[in-house]
Design a protein around this motif. Sequence first.
Motif, PDB file in Angstrom:
ATOM      1  N   VAL A   1      29.870 -46.766-138.801  1.00  9.45           N
ATOM      2  CA  VAL A   1      29.882 -45.330-139.066  1.00  9.45           C
ATOM      3  C   VAL A   1      30.458 -44.564-137.882  1.00  9.45           C
ATOM      4  CG1 VAL A   1      28.478 -43.328-139.697  1.00  9.45           C
ATOM      5  CG2 VAL A   1      27.938 -45.573-140.623  1.00  9.45           C
ATOM      6  N   THR A   2      30.001 -44.880-136.662  1.00  9.48           N
ATOM      7  CA  THR A   2      30.457 -44.107-135.491  1.00  9.48           C
ATOM      8  C   THR A   2      31.922 -44.368-135.169  1.00  9.48           C
ATOM      9  OG1 THR A   2      29.543 -45.822-134.074  1.00  9.48           O
ATOM     10  CG2 THR A   2      28.217 -43.833-134.390  1.00  9.48           C
ATOM     11  N   PHE A   3      32.401 -45.516-135.588  1.00 11.39           N
ATOM     12  CA  PHE A   3      33.821 -45.838-135.435  1.00 11.39           C
ATOM     13  C   PHE A   3      34.665 -44.737-136.070  1.00 11.39           C
ATOM     14  CE2 PHE A   3      37.628 -48.148-136.955  1.00 11.39           C
ATOM     15  CZ  PHE A   3      38.076 -48.666-135.750  1.00 11.39           C
TER      16      PHE A   3
ATOM     17  N   ARG B   1      29.659 -33.149-143.870  1.00  9.41           N
ATOM     18  CA  ARG B   1      29.185 -33.822-145.073  1.00  9.41           C
ATOM     19  C   ARG B   1      29.720 -35.235-145.142  1.00  9.41           C
ATOM     20  NH1 ARG B   1      29.071 -32.661-151.555  1.00  9.41           N
ATOM     21  NH2 ARG B   1      29.217 -34.884-151.965  1.00  9.41           N
ATOM     22  N   GLU B   2      30.938 -35.434-144.710  1.00  8.44           N
ATOM     23  CA  GLU B   2      31.520 -36.771-144.753  1.00  8.44           C
ATOM     24  C   GLU B   2      30.728 -37.761-143.916  1.00  8.44           C
ATOM     25  OE1 GLU B   2      35.651 -36.431-143.756  1.00  8.44           O
ATOM     26  OE2 GLU B   2      36.166 -36.524-145.878  1.00  8.44           O
ATOM     27  N   PHE B   3      30.279 -37.290-142.747  1.00  5.83           N
ATOM     28  CA  PHE B   3      29.493 -38.163-141.885  1.00  5.83           C
ATOM     29  C   PHE B   3      28.160 -38.509-142.549  1.00  5.83           C
ATOM     30  CE2 PHE B   3      26.090 -38.716-138.790  1.00  5.83           C
ATOM     31  CZ  PHE B   3      26.560 -39.812-138.089  1.00  5.83           C
TER      32      PHE B   3
ATOM     33  N   GLN C   1      25.105 -53.159-136.383  1.00  8.44           N
ATOM     34  CA  GLN C   1      26.399 -53.380-137.040  1.00  8.44           C
ATOM     35  C   GLN C   1      26.821 -52.151-137.855  1.00  8.44           C
ATOM     36  OE1 GLN C   1      23.898 -55.611-137.244  1.00  8.44           O
ATOM     37  NE2 GLN C   1      24.753 -57.085-135.792  1.00  8.44           N
ATOM     38  N   GLN C   2      25.874 -51.638-138.646  1.00 11.54           N
ATOM     39  CA  GLN C   2      26.228 -50.512-139.490  1.00 11.54           C
ATOM     40  C   GLN C   2      26.443 -49.244-138.684  1.00 11.54           C
ATOM     41  OE1 GLN C   2      23.053 -51.405-141.995  1.00 11.54           O
ATOM     42  NE2 GLN C   2      24.320 -52.370-143.555  1.00 11.54           N
TER      43      GLN C   2
ATOM     44  N   ALA D   1      28.674 -39.810-132.643  1.00 12.97           N
ATOM     45  CA  ALA D   1      28.254 -40.968-131.855  1.00 12.97           C
ATOM     46  C   ALA D   1      27.932 -40.537-130.423  1.00 12.97           C
ATOM     47  CB  ALA D   1      29.357 -42.023-131.857  1.00 12.97           C
ATOM     48  N   ARG D   2      28.810 -39.691-129.861  1.00 11.11           N
ATOM     49  CA  ARG D   2      28.608 -39.219-128.489  1.00 11.11           C
ATOM     50  C   ARG D   2      27.314 -38.423-128.375  1.00 11.11           C
ATOM     51  NH1 ARG D   2      34.251 -38.995-128.207  1.00 11.11           N
ATOM     52  NH2 ARG D   2      34.318 -36.909-129.084  1.00 11.11           N
ATOM     53  N   LEU D   3      27.019 -37.617-129.375  1.00  4.72           N
ATOM     54  CA  LEU D   3      25.796 -36.812-129.406  1.00  4.72           C
ATOM     55  C   LEU D   3      24.559 -37.682-129.320  1.00  4.72           C
ATOM     56  CD1 LEU D   3      26.662 -33.739-130.995  1.00  4.72           C
ATOM     57  CD2 LEU D   3      24.257 -34.206-131.515  1.00  4.72           C
TER      58      LEU D   3
END
Lengths: 418, 418, 418, 418
Positions: D396-398, D303-305, D391-392, D404-406
């Motif tokens: 988020v993936t940071f 949920r956080e993501f 940029q965004q 991000a890997r997915l």
Amino acid sequence: MNYKNFFWNIILLSSTLAFSIILPLNFIFHFRHDENLVLILRTIDVIFIADIVFTGWKYYSKTNEFFFEQGTGIRRYLSTWFIIDFISIIPILFIADNSFWGMIRLIKFFKLIQLMKLYKNREIRIAGVLSFLYFGFWFIQISHWLACGWLYFKGYEANLTHSDNYVRALYWTITTITTIGYGDIVPSTTAQMIYVMAVEIIGVGMYGFVIGNVANILSKKDPSKQQYQNNLDNLTSLIRLRKLPVELHQKLRDYYTYIYYQKFGYDEVNFINKLPKSLSSEVSYYIKKDLISKIPIFQEASREFVEGISLHLKPVVVVPNSYVFKEGDVAEEMYFVVSGKLKVLIDSDQKEIAELNDGDFFGEIAIFENIKRTASVKAMTYCDLYILTKQQYSKVTFKYPAIARLIEAEAKIRKDKL
Amino acid sequence: MNYKNFFWNIILLSSTLAFSIILPLNFIFHFRHDENLVLILRTIDVIFIADIVFTGWKYYSKTNEFFFEQGTGIRRYLSTWFIIDFISIIPILFIADNSFWGMIRLIKFFKLIQLMKLYKNREIRIAGVLSFLYFGFWFIQISHWLACGWLYFKGYEANLTHSDNYVRALYWTITTITTIGYGDIVPSTTAQMIYVMAVEIIGVGMYGFVIGNVANILSKKDPSKQQYQNNLDNLTSLIRLRKLPVELHQKLRDYYTYIYYQKFGYDEVNFINKLPKSLSSEVSYYIKKDLISKIPIFQEASREFVEGISLHLKPVVVVPNSYVFKEGDVAEEMYFVVSGKLKVLIDSDQKEIAELNDGDFFGEIAIFENIKRTASVKAMTYCDLYILTKQQYSKVTFKYPAIARLIEAEAKIRKDKL
Amino acid sequence: MNYKNFFWNIILLSSTLAFSIILPLNFIFHFRHDENLVLILRTIDVIFIADIVFTGWKYYSKTNEFFFEQGTGIRRYLSTWFIIDFISIIPILFIADNSFWGMIRLIKFFKLIQLMKLYKNREIRIAGVLSFLYFGFWFIQISHWLACGWLYFKGYEANLTHSDNYVRALYWTITTITTIGYGDIVPSTTAQMIYVMAVEIIGVGMYGFVIGNVANILSKKDPSKQQYQNNLDNLTSLIRLRKLPVELHQKLRDYYTYIYYQKFGYDEVNFINKLPKSLSSEVSYYIKKDLISKIPIFQEASREFVEGISLHLKPVVVVPNSYVFKEGDVAEEMYFVVSGKLKVLIDSDQKEIAELNDGDFFGEIAIFENIKRTASVKAMTYCDLYILTKQQYSKVTFKYPAIARLIEAEAKIRKDKL
Amino acid sequence: MNYKNFFWNIILLSSTLAFSIILPLNFIFHFRHDENLVLILRTIDVIFIADIVFTGWKYYSKTNEFFFEQGTGIRRYLSTWFIIDFISIIPILFIADNSFWGMIRLIKFFKLIQLMKLYKNREIRIAGVLSFLYFGFWFIQISHWLACGWLYFKGYEANLTHSDNYVRALYWTITTITTIGYGDIVPSTTAQMIYVMAVEIIGVGMYGFVIGNVANILSKKDPSKQQYQNNLDNLTSLIRLRKLPVELHQKLRDYYTYIYYQKFGYDEVNFINKLPKSLSSEVSYYIKKDLISKIPIFQEASREFVEGISLHLKPVVVVPNSYVFKEGDVAEEMYFVVSGKLKVLIDSDQKEIAELNDGDFFGEIAIFENIKRTASVKAMTYCDLYILTKQQYSKVTFKYPAIARLIEAEAKIRKDKL
């Protein structure tokens, strides 16, 4: 606009209207056995039945006016408007013509109101006229029903004809809901007084609502006119505060007037920016197409290029006897002349080396090299120009190198001329 | 304003007005054989014929009021206003003076309405007064025609004079369209009732429209006053929320009042920014000319330099006993004193080294070197200053190196003094 | 507020009002020889003469209400208000008491209107009440004069007392200008009808104007309430479009309500930004003074530091159970707790290492070093915080290194604790 | 909503209303000895006493409606509403039932008005209906009291029943405050005239206020509808100025209609941006949850993501037959398909290599590498997309490297396919 549908809707509206006008009169004057009336009512019945068939067919053939909101198909129809269409013919099926239940046919109004709203939103060119008709329609309906109500409560005078009785009642209604209230016709019994109170509260409110809306439609100004008016107001206020020379404020007034009548570049930038990318370039293309096609080097360009460039051209107006730029200014953009006449001057404006007219472009050297302006350009008349900045030029030519080469070639020829 | 045209338009308006006033009275009171009336009508005829000649001449000599929209030349005239001008004299040609077709002359109103609108937009200093006259004109027209209509339907009372009859009808009209409706004069026949309903619906609407517009004109506030009011409102609301000391809110009120009465820098920034470059520098020049001319080092500058600098000067107000900047602050802009009195202080404000008055400038060291402020400057009175930032200073002096050297020289002298 | 001046203005207003009330009655009822009346008139004369002396003295002693616009000094007085003050006592000098020329004294109203406007603008706390009184005053004046006019044209009935006659006329006036128009009292002669038309047009307009203005005053909402209402409206509209869980929209409603009742940070940012620098830091100081004084490390700071810091603190509200920041977030600002309760959590929120209350500050490590947050901070209740960003912190501490060292020392202690 | 409290408030309101209706009738018709009336009054007394107990309990148990403003606890109650609650039962304690002092019970209205306002603000879903009831309530109260006042001054006619008398008085009141004023019932004595003037001034004002507010409620449009209307108005105005082809302005109209009915992305961006961080991510989550959950690679995300990503997704609508991007465009963002159908085309749109549907994403290559678009994407239908810029995406993936890997893995598979 689908004219077949539109024509049918007019028929439907007329017959429902006729029914709603006749209905209360029927109650009061007991027309029951009038042959003409029976004929009219039977015709309305036929129209209402035909409407079910026609609407069903419209849903089936996907020419239904409501398709946007509701989708199409007979099934869709059966679960939505069919219910209202069917209820409105129940009185026919059960032959309860003049009874109170005949009123059930008025449910058809719900459908017609939706259709009226739809046309108002769809035919945006004549939205004002349609709103006007819409409120006129309601004003007549309300007045008629209130007048009939008054006849019912007050009783009609036997020594007057039907129509005189009705005009008297309508006159009382209009006099009351416009809050004039002469007082020549007043209630005498308690029941009448209660009816009058209802008319006073509801009728006055509805009349005010209708009038208010009509006033809104009438006073709705063309946004460009409104902006013109605002500009003049601000100018007036500035003139009061500061002592500007009379010629200058005439110059300003003329500038605003020019902008208003030419409407060059009016509000387009805002309008276009709010659209999604695909639409904005298309709208931008059609607005600037005629103007761009005047510029020789763009005439052979593909539509895609013109769309691309038209999004980046910013309209600007130059007043007579003023400089677009001066010798020695930092050069950051090129210009396309849409209309007007300009002079190119060098040697501190002493020598005129060229005259520019509709379709010419200038200042293009600045786009390729980082130099200062090598000449001044002065407007002779009001000029409508399009500006293209260095950055935006690169964006467009990046995609369309062929046109870029053309402009650069022309630029070289000109530069050599100097 | 072309006074010859204006004078002729007044004559034209008066005669059309006279005609429109006389016309309905003629129908009702059968003035047909009144000699004075015939004389007036003939005069109007002459004026209308003369107007064709005069308007043609105006188009020919390009002094026509409508030139902006329509271009000039006799041809232009023949294809536009001539049509209306000609129709309005048809009754004369065919000598059908008192018949219904005499009304055709009222078509002249279309032209006059356009002229009235034109003057309203053009003479922006007296736009309020002209709007007022415009609505007053319509109010009188409408009332007159409605009153004549009432006389026609109600019939005039034989035992009263013509003027008494007319006043009675006008009294009824005004009482009705203002929705007062005393009810001392009411319709009795069905035809009268229908007329009354029309008056009630249309007359009340038109009266409301006129009144609404007049109210708008009256309540239209000077924008600077409106801003003053808003500022005070916001202040009131802040005071209610937060406990500010009484002296502070008096200080704030005084500041807003000062701004309002001085109108220094009022809204100019916005107004100027919306203009095209050439006009903005000219307006900016005239607004700031008097102020800039007070500043000694600019007095010898060329108009071009003053235009350039005036676009970059930002107005600012400093309240009494507050600091413009303090010793040790980062220095980023210089100031020009338009009006007011300031002190230059060093050694933690203990030593006053200079007093600054109208036309002085200060803080110029900051423009040339990247140092902190070497002194504090404190306002003794309300001060109107112009700010010039480092960036904008470079932009201007880049073009006018002569003036730049002058300021730098003066700055060096001052710095050495310290 | 100068109470002596205020008191005198009240006396002046009362006597002018009394005079304007008596004057038309005098004409109609021929009170000429009434002793009480003569006494009142003589008193008014004395007050008017005294006003010249008093106003002259006010100008001389610079306590004049108009000083802002007009400057001070006897000379100033003689060239401005003295003219009106003098004209208003002419009737006394020439003893033309009851004649038409006595009316000249009404010129005093011009001065009083200016004074009323002045007080309305100056006493901004009670501006609403003063506007109300202002319009009430006009309403009474207009009604009185119109009623007296009616008595004059209609003639008073001899069999009724003076006061009954007056009440009848006033009743007619009010009934007419409110457009009710019962029609129990109507004009009979042509002159009366003309008077009635004038009342209908002017009186109704003025009544509408007064009512419209009073309505504006009454409906003028507190701007913070208006914002609250707008927020709720937007929320309602969002809820209709999207299916938010009920708890979330209660949370949003509660948030808006909290903001509304606490008014923390309401609109201050806008208000302060529009002020000139010197005023903005002062206002900012007084608004945040109480809050900043709760924060221990600022208690010993100089007023100048608090002013400096208060300009840079941005108010923010955190809702209960939400995070101010989380472990691992990029750290860019520090926080000061104005009110509320927060928890500092580490190890993925499993361990609570501190509780923060009013006057605490946190997140300060981020200001000195470029690291990520080493702990999460979660609000337990609604929290009012002030944010100070890295950049603004440097700006302030650059000027006040002493306080900077204090905060850094405290920061080190805390960091070591972790 | 606490239904127990709500129910009790309804009872309280009804009994206070009943009391305020009965009270003036009691004075005029002298019902003193009517048994039913006494019963009603005693019941009201019991309810008022019970209210003290109940409100005290509410404060004690913290279920009080006013808790937000005033805190809770019996002490709080005793120092606030208890005072009003107690005053309202004084008449009971001293058994002064029918006297003038019985009126003191009306003080209860203050509490009820506060409660009504509270509910209006709290139950924002039905705020319109509650406002309507609120003004209806006041309209009835005012009319009733004014009618009773008229009965008092005019005296009731003995030959009519109580109810007929009352209806007559109410009829007069309504006729007067709606400014109709028939004039069939008029004052005859001076006292009556004074009362009528008061009704005319105050009653008309209050009626206008109520009507104005009701009109406001009725004319308050759904903001999305208002925006739709504005869009169509602007379009109409553009069409008048520029000659756009008919198909293009139908396209534009359809686009606005689509936006209006789908309400995709309506105003959310504005609404969310004004909220504090913690609330904005939560609201953003619930609005986009359903849409995001359709996108396969986000289904397993925490949920956080989803909260993090939802804050960064910008809604965009693409019209049919237009390109989202074209081969060779600079690639700066990726897209998620919420609804609609798109085609992926290569070789100058000659070859279709994929079709995209709800839940697909595309353009992701651009996010990882600095390349131009390798294919064109064209919308087949109206498409609702979410845009995520480079940029965004990094922001988020940071924080959520797993997801991000997915996405990167999936991107690689797709790229290899090409």
